[in-house]
Design a protein around this motif. Structure first.
Motif, mmCIF file in Angstrom:
data_model
loop_
_atom_site.group_PDB
_atom_site.id
_atom_site.type_symbol
_atom_site.label_atom_id
_atom_site.label_comp_id
_atom_site.label_asym_id
_atom_site.label_seq_id
_atom_site.Cartn_x
_atom_site.Cartn_y
_atom_site.Cartn_z
ATOM 1 N N ARG A 36 0.835 -1.197 0.000
ATOM 2 C CA ARG A 36 0.000 0.000 0.000
ATOM 3 C C ARG A 36 0.872 1.250 0.000
ATOM 4 N N ALA A 37 1.929 1.228 0.815
ATOM 5 C CA ALA A 37 2.817 2.390 0.863
ATOM 6 C C ALA A 37 3.395 2.656 -0.520
ATOM 7 N N ALA A 38 3.850 1.585 -1.172
ATOM 8 C CA ALA A 38 4.448 1.759 -2.495
ATOM 9 C C ALA A 38 3.436 2.355 -3.470
ATOM 10 N N ALA A 39 2.198 1.863 -3.421
ATOM 11 C CA ALA A 39 1.174 2.394 -4.326
ATOM 12 C C ALA A 39 0.901 3.860 -4.021
ATOM 13 N N SER A 40 0.813 4.194 -2.727
ATOM 14 C CA SER A 40 0.511 5.582 -2.391
ATOM 15 C C SER A 40 1.653 6.494 -2.796
ATOM 16 N N LEU A 41 2.875 5.950 -2.862
ATOM 17 C CA LEU A 41 4.022 6.756 -3.271
ATOM 18 C C LEU A 41 4.064 6.940 -4.785
ATOM 19 N N ALA A 83 3.702 4.242 -7.236
ATOM 20 C CA ALA A 83 4.151 3.120 -8.051
ATOM 21 C C ALA A 83 2.949 2.402 -8.662
#
Ligand SMILES: Nc1ncnc2c1ncn2[C@@H]1O[C@H](COP(=O)(O)OP(=O)(O)OP(=O)(O)O)[C@@H](O)[C@H]1O
Ligand SMILES: [Mg+2]
Lengths: 378, 416
Positions: free
Chosen positions: B313-318, B320
């Motif tokens: 989720r963090a990666a998507a919110s960043l 990606a």
């Protein structure tokens, strides 16, 4: 200016039976620090995850800068998220973690290096770029997560209990830190916590969540001084909650009888024109004066009782007074008070400092029970 | 205490005490691992060492023909065979009182130069019957068997004089030494082992890739499912373990066979010419995939379980995209499981014997089948050992590569 985020009639159900968020309407202003505060399970994380795009609302629409956002995937939202677990990528160095959002956005390499260094400076962690996240302490990891969520200058930064895993001292230090970073970068922050102290110190506005609805949304001072209902009154700070009967009401004042103790005047909370008879009166412990004998000041409420307990807290003293009629009242006073257990005293306070509510604090008598329990336990 | 000593004098005492206590701790630790160490030495390291020894051991000829071996020690290819060698061979052969005492040496020489067994045996028999009154040993030997006039026979004896040889290892790689000692590869039509090695590795690689293709999504589903669903899926993975491998293989044989369900089903639908599903590469791949896919799923599942959803989720919110999240955040974190699973499947596939033997055709018979053949049928232990060494070395090479690539502490011997 139009709000940056608007929740419009948002409902969310995970199981198709009950609503975790129920018809939520919430505006977030540009650049503000808004905190969602509420007990466990009240739907704070769910609201945040819907804004970040990880959960879809069952009903309603979320607008960001006027655009409907519900069907936009998370990676296109330009919203930074800081998780309670930090969610730093363990296989990358700190520098690579912070560079990640810049890389996936296709920034040039020399820009990335400069921005990563600037972000680390901002969270006061220069020189750790080449370390692995596992080599940092909890507070340092938290700062890195914050730097990563801010480095690409997103519109909004969401934080879900980011300080939950830290010990008290570090937590307070980080609260100041986050607050000052917010003041410097001016990005809109939406912050989730169930620590009311944290909410009051950091926020421009606080939204009090309870079972999927907002009970009250206001700045900390208003929440503390003018709680909208008995739930907010007991949830924010310490509050005495006396039960009484309504004798009469006019535009600003409500007269109540506290059974066995006497009559008092209170400012009206959520007492409308209804004809309910039972009411709850909230009084802050530090607004009560205790004296040996009655002051007979007509402008003040005054009830008699006996000292049940005195508890020493270092910087203040807590007196527990058993009022005539049996209800307990907590009072916060200076430490140099010569009161003893069993002594007869008089407690007085101004009508402006107490508010009468008709809606019960939690499920029926929960709040009363809880506030009494506090009293007894303390 | 008679003498007062300054505090600094205590330092050596402290160091000594600490060293002693550390030694004691080490000794205790060693005592704890000693039983297992001994067990491993006996049942694993010992046999493997013996096996390695067998693949280079070459003492039969020197034992049976000691004089000949000594006489040939200075001989060079291209120069005439020394007379002393003829004399020594005659003496050695006269010494061999029974044919059995020559048998293993004759067998060894026959591997290197076909015909040597009968050449040696015939010469010995005739020599034992003839009288010994001659001094022209060269003429004598050549009269008993004309092949002794060819230097190749002598070169074979010289090269087999031990005590160690690369003969078996070269043979296993389809190479041989010419009489002059140079190493040459056998022509493709004569090569016997390299195709088998290629077959073994091709099958292992195919099955590993298939296991990733089938196992990865399955493990992912399992890791992201609810506990109840994950339990059911786990049971499905483990179910094959509850059935004996042999039963499963035979079941595949029946299923894919001439009268099998799949075949008759396809025929009934008019989809199938009488095409053969059994005794080919496909049958072997399917059966191996079925047997080994749990070894892919289990390590993958266990690492996938440890990747927190918050990371993705963090990666998507960043910012990606899902593909980038997978490639840069998910895959690196599950790589150790992927590598461990691949290694397990690949290595086990290298060692399968029963599946190709039952479900495969001639072209599916890999190294293990050949090894079994040399051990059981021809008793050529040297060659069987050499083929095993090739398997062993490739497994260790793969393992080394695995540790290098993943730097994972889970399977390497070192601490993290
Ligand atoms: N993925 C999910 N599936 C089903 N139910 C969920 C899910 N996430 C949350 N819930 C339920 O929704 C309700 C609200 O959860 P939520 O996580 O939003 O609460 P919260 O206010 O963040 O609480 P806390 O302070 O404990 O984090 C809870 O009753 C929870 O059990
Ligand atoms: Mg939560």
């Amino acid at each position: 200016m139009a709000p940056i985020v608007e929740f419009k009639n948002i409902s969310k159900s995970y199981d198709g039976q009950s609503f975790v968020i129920n018809n939520l309407n919430l505006d977030v202003q540009h650049g503000e620090f808004l905190t969602l505060l509420g007990p466990s399970g009240s739907g704070k994380t769910t609201a945040l995850m819907m804004l970040a795009g990880f959960e879809a609302p069952t009903n309603g629409e979320i607008f960001v800068e006027g655009r409907p956002y519900s069907s936009l995937p998370p990676h296109k939202r330009d919203i930074g998220v800081v998780f309670q677990s930090y969610a730093l990528f363990p296989h990358m160095t700190v520098g690579d973690n912070i560079a990640f959002p810049l890389q996936v956005r296709g920034h040039a390499a020399q820009d990335i290096g400069r921005k990563v260094a600037a972000a680390l400076d901002m969270v006061r962690l220069p020189g750790v770029a080449s370390r692995k996240p596992s080599e940092l302490s909890g507070g340092q990891q938290q700062r890195v997560a914050l730097a990563r969520a801010l480095v690409y200058e997103p519109k909004i930064v969401l934080m879900d209990e980011p300080l939950g895993a830290l010990d008290r001292q570090l937590r307070e230090e980080m609260q100041m830190e986050i607050k000052s970073i917010h003041a410097r970068v001016g990005v809109t922050f939406v912050y989730v916590t169930h620590d009311q102290g944290e909410a009051l110190t950091m926020s421009d506005r606080v939204a009090i969540f309870r079972r999927g609805v907002i009970e009250q949304i206001a700045d900390p001072q208003t929440l503390y001084d003018r709680p909208g209902n008995a739930f907010v009154a007991t949830f924010i700070g310490d509050s005495n909650l006396l039960t009484g009967r309504i004798l009469g009401r006019d535009a600003s004042r409500t007269m109540l009888e506290i059974p066995g103790a006497g009559t008092i005047a209170a400012s009206a909370g959520d007492i409308g024109d209804g004809n309910a008879n039972d009411a709850y009166v909230a009084i802050r412990p530090e607004r009560i004066l205790v004296s040996r004998s009655r002051t007979e000041d007509v402008g003040r409420n005054e009830l008699s009782g006996t000292i049940d307990k005195t508890i020493f807290f270092g910087d203040h003293l807590k007196l527990v007074i058993r009022l005539e009629g049996g209800q307990l009242l907590q009072v916060k006073t200076e430490t140099a008070q010569p009161f003893q257990q069993g002594q007869a005293v008089s407690a007085s306070w101004s009508p402006e400092d107490c508010i009468a509510f008709t809606s019960p604090p939690a499920n029926t008598r929960d709040g009363v029970v809880q506030s009494l329990k506090n009293t007894v336990a303390a | 205490m008679r003498h007062w000593r300054p505090a600094s004098d205590h330092a050596p005492t402290i160091a000594r005490d600490q060293a002693r206590s550390e030694r004691a701790a080490k000794l205790r630790a060693f005592m704890l691992i000693a039983p297992l160490l001994v067990f491993l030495l006996v049942v694993f390291i010992g046999p493997v060492a013996t096996l390695l020894g067998r693949s280079v051991d070459d003492q039969e000829v020197a034992a049976a023909l000691p004089r000949t071996v000594t006489a040939l020690s200075d001989w060079q290819w291209g120069t005439p065979v020394p007379d002393s060698a003829y004399k020594a061979l005659v003496e050695d052969l006269r010494e061999a009182s029974t044919p059995a005492s020559l048998a293993s040496a004759a067998g060894r020489l026959n591997y290197a130069l076909p015909g040597m067994r009968s050449q040696l045996m015939t010469t010995r028999n005739r020599l034992q019957r003839a009288d010994g009154a001659t001094s022209d040993f060269k003429a004598l030997l050549e009269s008993l068997s004309p092949k002794w006039s060819e230097p190749e026979s002598w070169a074979a004896i010289k090269q087999a004089s031990g005590p160690v040889t690369d003969f078996y290892l070269l043979t296993a790689l389809d190479m041989k030494r010419g009489p002059d000692g140079s190493i040459t590869s056998l022509p493709a039509n004569l090569s016997a082992f390299v195709p088998s090695i290629v077959t073994t590795f091709t099958i292992a690689l195919t099955v590993t890739i298939l296991a990733i293709a089938f196992g990865f999504p399955f493990a992912y589903l399992m890791a992201s499912a609810s506990d109840r669903v994950a339990g059911i899926l786990m049971f499905m993975v483990l179910l094959p373990f509850l059935t004996a491998t042999m039963v499963r293989i035979l079941a595949w044989g029946i299923l894919l066979g001439r009268e099998g369900v799949i075949k008759s089903g396809l025929m009934a639908l008019g989809l199938s010419e009488p095409l053969d599903l059994l005794y080919n590469r496909t049958a072997v791949n399917i059966a191996l995939l079925h047997i080994f896919v749990p070894y892919m799923v289990l390590p993958l599942y266990s690492v996938m379980k440890t990747v927190p959803q918050a990371h993705l989720r963090a990666a998507a919110s960043l910012g990606a995209t899902p593909l980038t999240v997978f490639r840069r955040v998910y895959l690196p974190q599950v790589a150790p499981g992927l590598a461990a699973g691949s290694l397990l499947v690949f290595i086990q596939c290298l060692g399968v014997f029963v599946v190709p033997a039952i479900l495969g055709g001639a072209r599916e018979q890999g190294l293990p089948v050949l090894i079994a053949h040399y051990v059981n049928k021809t008793l050529n232990w040297g060659l069987a050992a050499a083929l095993s060494v090739i398997l062993l070395v490739s497994v260790y090479l793969l393992y080394w590569l695995f540790v290098k690539l993943t730097k994972s502490a889970t399977l390497s011997l070192g601490a993290r």
